[in-house]
Design a protein around this motif. Sequence first.
Motif, PDB file in Angstrom:
ATOM      1  N   HIS A  40       0.812  -1.214   0.000  1.00  0.00           N
ATOM      2  CA  HIS A  40       0.000   0.000   0.000  1.00  0.00           C
ATOM      3  C   HIS A  40       0.853   1.274   0.000  1.00  0.00           C
ATOM      4  CE1 HIS A  40       0.914  -0.663   4.274  1.00  0.00           C
ATOM      5  NE2 HIS A  40       0.807   0.645   4.394  1.00  0.00           N
ATOM      6  N   ALA A  41       2.184   1.143   0.280  1.00  0.00           N
ATOM      7  CA  ALA A  41       3.053   2.324   0.301  1.00  0.00           C
ATOM      8  C   ALA A  41       4.465   1.937  -0.119  1.00  0.00           C
ATOM      9  CB  ALA A  41       3.069   2.956   1.695  1.00  0.00           C
ATOM     10  N   TYR A  42       5.051   2.750  -0.994  1.00  0.00           N
ATOM     11  CA  TYR A  42       6.419   2.540  -1.472  1.00  0.00           C
ATOM     12  C   TYR A  42       7.220   3.824  -1.227  1.00  0.00           C
ATOM     13  CZ  TYR A  42       4.534  -1.477  -4.032  1.00  0.00           C
ATOM     14  OH  TYR A  42       3.925  -2.664  -4.373  1.00  0.00           O
ATOM     15  N   LEU A  43       8.504   3.648  -0.965  1.00  0.00           N
ATOM     16  CA  LEU A  43       9.413   4.785  -0.838  1.00  0.00           C
ATOM     17  C   LEU A  43      10.562   4.574  -1.816  1.00  0.00           C
ATOM     18  CD1 LEU A  43      10.339   7.389   0.572  1.00  0.00           C
ATOM     19  CD2 LEU A  43      11.519   5.971   2.252  1.00  0.00           C
ATOM     20  N   PHE A  44      10.664   5.467  -2.814  1.00  0.00           N
ATOM     21  CA  PHE A  44      11.728   5.414  -3.811  1.00  0.00           C
ATOM     22  C   PHE A  44      12.814   6.420  -3.398  1.00  0.00           C
ATOM     23  CE2 PHE A  44       8.797   3.965  -7.532  1.00  0.00           C
ATOM     24  CZ  PHE A  44       8.634   2.749  -6.884  1.00  0.00           C
ATOM     25  N   CYS A  45      14.037   5.917  -3.168  1.00  0.00           N
ATOM     26  CA  CYS A  45      15.140   6.766  -2.698  1.00  0.00           C
ATOM     27  C   CYS A  45      16.273   6.747  -3.722  1.00  0.00           C
ATOM     28  CB  CYS A  45      15.678   6.270  -1.352  1.00  0.00           C
ATOM     29  SG  CYS A  45      14.416   5.909  -0.128  1.00  0.00           S
ATOM     30  N   GLY A  46      16.960   7.850  -3.846  1.00  0.00           N
ATOM     31  CA  GLY A  46      18.122   7.908  -4.729  1.00  0.00           C
ATOM     32  C   GLY A  46      18.477   9.341  -5.062  1.00  0.00           C
ATOM     33  N   SER A  47      19.642   9.527  -5.662  1.00  0.00           N
ATOM     34  CA  SER A  47      20.085  10.874  -6.036  1.00  0.00           C
ATOM     35  C   SER A  47      19.259  11.395  -7.211  1.00  0.00           C
ATOM     36  CB  SER A  47      21.577  10.853  -6.388  1.00  0.00           C
ATOM     37  OG  SER A  47      21.833   9.927  -7.429  1.00  0.00           O
ATOM     38  N   ARG A 119     -11.838   4.755 -13.198  1.00  0.00           N
ATOM     39  CA  ARG A 119     -11.443   3.829 -14.262  1.00  0.00           C
ATOM     40  C   ARG A 119     -10.155   3.151 -13.834  1.00  0.00           C
ATOM     41  NH1 ARG A 119     -10.976   6.781 -19.741  1.00  0.00           N
ATOM     42  NH2 ARG A 119     -13.238   6.961 -19.419  1.00  0.00           N
ATOM     43  N   GLY A 120     -10.129   1.834 -13.855  1.00  0.00           N
ATOM     44  CA  GLY A 120      -8.968   1.120 -13.370  1.00  0.00           C
ATOM     45  C   GLY A 120      -9.187   0.629 -11.944  1.00  0.00           C
ATOM     46  N   ARG A 121      -8.151   0.015 -11.369  1.00  0.00           N
ATOM     47  CA  ARG A 121      -8.270  -0.637 -10.062  1.00  0.00           C
ATOM     48  C   ARG A 121      -7.773   0.213  -8.904  1.00  0.00           C
ATOM     49  NH1 ARG A 121      -5.003  -5.985 -10.514  1.00  0.00           N
ATOM     50  NH2 ARG A 121      -5.800  -6.172  -8.367  1.00  0.00           N
ATOM     51  N   TYR A 122      -6.844   1.138  -9.157  1.00  0.00           N
ATOM     52  CA  TYR A 122      -6.181   1.833  -8.053  1.00  0.00           C
ATOM     53  C   TYR A 122      -6.132   3.340  -8.297  1.00  0.00           C
ATOM     54  CZ  TYR A 122      -4.402  -2.855  -6.941  1.00  0.00           C
ATOM     55  OH  TYR A 122      -4.299  -4.196  -6.648  1.00  0.00           O
ATOM     56  N   ARG A 123      -6.142   4.043  -7.177  1.00  0.00           N
ATOM     57  CA  ARG A 123      -5.778   5.465  -7.198  1.00  0.00           C
ATOM     58  C   ARG A 123      -4.376   5.555  -6.602  1.00  0.00           C
ATOM     59  NH1 ARG A 123      -9.343  10.270  -5.557  1.00  0.00           N
ATOM     60  NH2 ARG A 123      -8.082  11.152  -7.234  1.00  0.00           N
ATOM     61  N   VAL A 124      -3.468   6.162  -7.335  1.00  0.00           N
ATOM     62  CA  VAL A 124      -2.063   6.228  -6.939  1.00  0.00           C
ATOM     63  C   VAL A 124      -1.710   7.683  -6.616  1.00  0.00           C
ATOM     64  CG1 VAL A 124       0.308   5.720  -7.594  1.00  0.00           C
ATOM     65  CG2 VAL A 124      -1.553   4.269  -8.433  1.00  0.00           C
ATOM     66  N   PHE A 125      -1.162   7.887  -5.415  1.00  0.00           N
ATOM     67  CA  PHE A 125      -0.740   9.225  -4.980  1.00  0.00           C
ATOM     68  C   PHE A 125       0.795   9.249  -4.939  1.00  0.00           C
ATOM     69  CE2 PHE A 125      -5.003   8.722  -3.490  1.00  0.00           C
ATOM     70  CZ  PHE A 125      -5.583   9.975  -3.612  1.00  0.00           C
ATOM     71  N   ALA A 150      -8.324   0.014   0.283  1.00  0.00           N
ATOM     72  CA  ALA A 150      -7.699  -1.048  -0.514  1.00  0.00           C
ATOM     73  C   ALA A 150      -7.343  -0.578  -1.919  1.00  0.00           C
ATOM     74  CB  ALA A 150      -8.624  -2.256  -0.579  1.00  0.00           C
ATOM     75  N   TYR A 151      -8.024   0.440  -2.411  1.00  0.00           N
ATOM     76  CA  TYR A 151      -7.781   0.893  -3.785  1.00  0.00           C
ATOM     77  C   TYR A 151      -6.725   2.000  -3.858  1.00  0.00           C
ATOM     78  CZ  TYR A 151     -11.136   4.344  -2.024  1.00  0.00           C
ATOM     79  OH  TYR A 151     -11.792   5.276  -1.262  1.00  0.00           O
ATOM     80  N   VAL A 152      -6.075   2.341  -2.741  1.00  0.00           N
ATOM     81  CA  VAL A 152      -5.113   3.451  -2.704  1.00  0.00           C
ATOM     82  C   VAL A 152      -3.704   2.893  -2.541  1.00  0.00           C
ATOM     83  CG1 VAL A 152      -4.293   5.421  -1.360  1.00  0.00           C
ATOM     84  CG2 VAL A 152      -6.730   5.189  -1.858  1.00  0.00           C
ATOM     85  N   ILE A 153      -2.786   3.432  -3.343  1.00  0.00           N
ATOM     86  CA  ILE A 153      -1.357   3.128  -3.223  1.00  0.00           C
ATOM     87  C   ILE A 153      -0.595   4.448  -3.184  1.00  0.00           C
ATOM     88  CG2 ILE A 153       0.666   2.162  -4.393  1.00  0.00           C
ATOM     89  CD1 ILE A 153      -1.062  -0.047  -5.464  1.00  0.00           C
ATOM     90  N   PHE A 154       0.272   4.571  -2.177  1.00  0.00           N
ATOM     91  CA  PHE A 154       1.132   5.754  -2.055  1.00  0.00           C
ATOM     92  C   PHE A 154       2.532   5.416  -2.561  1.00  0.00           C
ATOM     93  CE2 PHE A 154      -2.025   6.630   1.291  1.00  0.00           C
ATOM     94  CZ  PHE A 154      -2.396   7.926   0.939  1.00  0.00           C
ATOM     95  N   ILE A 155       3.097   6.326  -3.364  1.00  0.00           N
ATOM     96  CA  ILE A 155       4.498   6.212  -3.797  1.00  0.00           C
ATOM     97  C   ILE A 155       5.191   7.511  -3.394  1.00  0.00           C
ATOM     98  CG2 ILE A 155       6.097   5.836  -5.689  1.00  0.00           C
ATOM     99  CD1 ILE A 155       3.915   4.452  -7.221  1.00  0.00           C
ATOM    100  N   LEU A 156       6.092   7.407  -2.437  1.00  0.00           N
ATOM    101  CA  LEU A 156       6.842   8.558  -1.953  1.00  0.00           C
ATOM    102  C   LEU A 156       8.236   8.534  -2.594  1.00  0.00           C
ATOM    103  CD1 LEU A 156       5.996   8.175   1.849  1.00  0.00           C
ATOM    104  CD2 LEU A 156       4.586   9.162   0.032  1.00  0.00           C
TER     105      LEU A 156
END
Length: 585
Positions: A40-47, A119-125, A150-156
């Motif tokens: 349900h939540a991802y953290l993308f790290c990098g330069s 429309r679609g399965r998920y709302r992505v923030f 359940a339909y929400v995914i966070f990408i930080l």
Amino acid sequence: MEQYIVSARKYRPSTFASVVGQQALTSTLKNAIANDRLAHAYLFCGSRGVGKTSCARIFAKTINCLNPGADGEACNECPSCRAFNEGNSLNIVELDAASHNGIEDIKSIIEQVQIPPTRGRYRVFIIDEVHMLSTAAFNAFLKTLEEPPAYVIFILATTEKHKIIPTILSRCQIYDFNRISIADMVSHLGRVAADQGITADPAALNIIARQADGAMRDALSIFDQVAASAHGNVTYEGTIASLNVLDASYYRRLVEAFEKGDIPAALLVFHEVRRKGFDSLFFINGLGEYLRCLMLASSPATLPLLDMPDDMRAETAAQAARLKPDFLYAAMGLCNDADLNYRVSGNKQLLVELTLIRIAQLLSPSTIKSGRAGGPLKPIKKPEAQQATPAPASEKPTERTEVTAAPEKPATSAPAPAQPPRAGEHVAVPRTTRREQPGAPLRVGGLSIHGSRAAQADEASAHSRREAYTAAQVLDAWKAFGAQREKTMPALSTLIRNITPMPGSEPDAWIVKVEQSAALLLNDIIDELLAYVRNALRNDSWSLHTEIHSSGLGPEFWSDSQVLKHLLADEDFAKFYNDFHLKLL
């Protein structure tokens, strides 16, 4: 006319396959989508410029694709994919936390979370630069991030993972993006150049990739800058000129000067670089990096670590083969020291020049102390013509030794250990033997020192100088010698000011009364001191000896404990000293 789009936007990845240099990470994301194991939540790290936001968008598009391909990529044809490609998808919400970092902005996200996807399965923030959120915004976001619908995914996404509070980190799957390698950048830039009909030299693309410092976005921006003046042909020379990059040929010439011990040539290269407008700190750091490349090229095991074209790698390896590892290690250390001292140096140009001189002396035979370690280097052998030949027994000059030496031991016995001087004992600094015949070499500690300046002054004249002088002239010469070294050797200058030489019991033999540490300091510069005073007096028989004190240097030159004892005599200072529990270190 078609509107021009910069390469960083035109060639921004739209599929997992087009992401440069992150194959392991994109494979993991595709597998998670294929197996329907989404967090349900991802953290993308990098330069910067390594593809964090691009991967977040591709991931959001792919999980909402109605007809994903067998390779795990989005179809780009279904209504969800078309809406995403046109930029009007309601299922993907992006927030730039760098400019929207308050609690009201997070409350707006929390409200939108309650709206299901149309429309679609998920709302992505997607929240970019999430580390910029305020503490209050982080705290308001915690509950929603931990238990979203359940339909929400966070990408930080963030470039500074260490600024994210632990309670946020514990709620996310963390993906660390790699810095993009130079080889991957060069390969991608080659494809971009071919697509635009531009001929590009691989060496030029290598320079661009190095300037980008691991960021693909920066590499594409630099490529546009170079291509604008290249007229369809990006060359190495044109790239160097366009980016004002310091060519490695300067450092190669510099190292060749080091090999020969040619200090003037090394300084001329540095001043040529300065005339071209390059900063001295940039130059010295570039030299350190070039020496590092030579170190890597000196071993077949580390040669592949050099990120450069094959012809440049072979040229670097050929130069490295002529150098010893010890030289490279010491030279890199000197460059590192110059970098550390650069910001506090009052004369930055002199600092860099001294560094170049010391590096050149690492390979130059010399009797002086030089180099980073400060130890003696290879001694200079005297030419045969200058070797002192023993005089016949009938012509052997008579000598009068100022200090009585211990009797010689038999050749088979071990040498007796050196004993420290006792109180009241007269010790020559250094032990000096006065000559009765002109032209005989000055002797220090029983050894001939033809190479010293004092000896050179003696040998320059056919007969020893024996002019008369007064005590006032001796003191004037003594003080002048200390004044000349006030900036370069402040400790010695202070010592000279606080001690006064006195006539000894024999003609031309003068004495100073000091403690043992001061005698050692005088011993280091005795050649210069003797030469200076003798030249000032025009008398080569003048000599200097020390008398070691048992109780220090006297009231005009106190030790630390004597100074403290004097201060503690004051009641106010004594109270301050005791109240704060101070002690002498």
